[in-house]
Design a protein around this motif. Sequence first.
Motif, PDB file in Angstrom:
ATOM      1  N   SER A 163       0.623   5.500   0.033  1.00 56.68           N
ATOM      2  CA  SER A 163      -0.292   6.612   0.265  1.00 56.68           C
ATOM      3  C   SER A 163       0.507   7.876   0.515  1.00 56.68           C
ATOM      4  O   SER A 163       1.690   7.834   0.839  1.00 56.68           O
ATOM      5  CB  SER A 163      -1.219   6.316   1.455  1.00 56.68           C
ATOM      6  OG  SER A 163      -0.459   6.007   2.616  1.00 56.68           O
ATOM      7  N   ARG A 182      -4.206   9.267  -4.231  1.00 60.75           N
ATOM      8  CA  ARG A 182      -3.657   9.526  -2.893  1.00 60.75           C
ATOM      9  C   ARG A 182      -3.298   8.225  -2.180  1.00 60.75           C
ATOM     10  O   ARG A 182      -2.466   8.234  -1.279  1.00 60.75           O
ATOM     11  CB  ARG A 182      -4.651  10.330  -2.052  1.00 60.75           C
ATOM     12  CG  ARG A 182      -4.800  11.774  -2.511  1.00 60.75           C
ATOM     13  CD  ARG A 182      -5.724  12.562  -1.605  1.00 60.75           C
ATOM     14  NE  ARG A 182      -5.808  13.956  -2.020  1.00 60.75           N
ATOM     15  CZ  ARG A 182      -4.989  14.902  -1.599  1.00 60.75           C
ATOM     16  NH1 ARG A 182      -4.027  14.595  -0.750  1.00 60.75           N
ATOM     17  NH2 ARG A 182      -5.122  16.138  -2.033  1.00 60.75           N
ATOM     18  N   THR A 183      -3.931   7.147  -2.579  1.00 58.78           N
ATOM     19  CA  THR A 183      -3.576   5.842  -2.008  1.00 58.78           C
ATOM     20  C   THR A 183      -3.910   4.763  -3.016  1.00 58.78           C
ATOM     21  O   THR A 183      -4.858   4.900  -3.797  1.00 58.78           O
ATOM     22  CB  THR A 183      -4.332   5.594  -0.682  1.00 58.78           C
ATOM     23  OG1 THR A 183      -3.901   4.350  -0.121  1.00 58.78           O
ATOM     24  CG2 THR A 183      -5.825   5.542  -0.900  1.00 58.78           C
ATOM     25  N   THR A 214       0.849  -1.185   0.000  1.00 60.79           N
ATOM     26  CA  THR A 214       0.000   0.000   0.000  1.00 60.79           C
ATOM     27  C   THR A 214       0.884   1.234   0.000  1.00 60.79           C
ATOM     28  O   THR A 214       1.804   1.347   0.827  1.00 60.79           O
ATOM     29  CB  THR A 214      -0.929   0.029   1.224  1.00 60.79           C
ATOM     30  OG1 THR A 214      -1.803  -1.111   1.181  1.00 60.79           O
ATOM     31  CG2 THR A 214      -1.781   1.292   1.228  1.00 60.79           C
TER      32      THR A 214
END
Length: 284
Positions: free
Chosen positions: A249, A266-267, A247
Amino acid sequence: MTEVAASDQLLVVIDPVARRTDGESVRIAKDVLSAGAATKVCLPEGPEEFARALARRGSRRPVVVGDDRALLRAVSLLHRQRELAACALSVVPVGGVLSLAWSLGVPTGAVAAARAVLDGVERRMDLLVDDSDGVVLGALRIPSLPSPAPVPASVDGDPEAHPWLRTCQSLVRTLVTRPPRQASVPGPGPSRLRVEVDGVTVVDLDQPVETVCVTPGFPAGGAEVEVRPVSVGAEASPLRAVGRRVTVSGADFRYRADSVVGGPVRTRTWTVREAAWGLTLPLG
């Protein structure tokens, strides 16, 4: 990686970009494939016809004649149809950008690639799938970097087959006037990103980074993640981790997945699907 026998029934889908950019290589590929197997040739004019041809392949093994984008399009379509597990895909690289196919082990010469379709074996490969159902076959890079230099197609599968060609190319370069040198375009600046691998933070927002690279197919399973922090003075050592869920972000960022630029987001989370798709490659 698992190896299985290839089918003799082929559906040859020829990307329109390949037909426009290198019709001779397309003709060679068709001739070699038709001489070695029962083939049905499709000439789609756009993405919709391309998708329709794949969906109607029946029991035939699909062969994509095209560049990296055509290969990525085929895998993406089969993934969305949830048919990757039962489909062995083949590709004859033709076009301007062939670096992805080459990195996966596909020959870049039309003859050698077509022969690999006929005589090769299916090898199961890992896949990165993001939370928007996008796929990554090779490498993922953040921030997005310029496309890699094209890999030239070899002549009959052997780049050294015609040394006179290199001589002619060198002569042409000496005769052509070089354009004036232009100022270099600065690359993207440092990014502040949080990178998590299997829930463990590798780098946080307080540490600016130059690049993040995620590559599936790590020998022990999962993907390899390499984060290069911004160096101050002495060069900073890259941070590495291996995992099945990545992940990223932070502030809006773009990323290059194979030959396609995504974002800004943004992520985004990428998950490794082990042995998710099959590609026919040469023996050995």
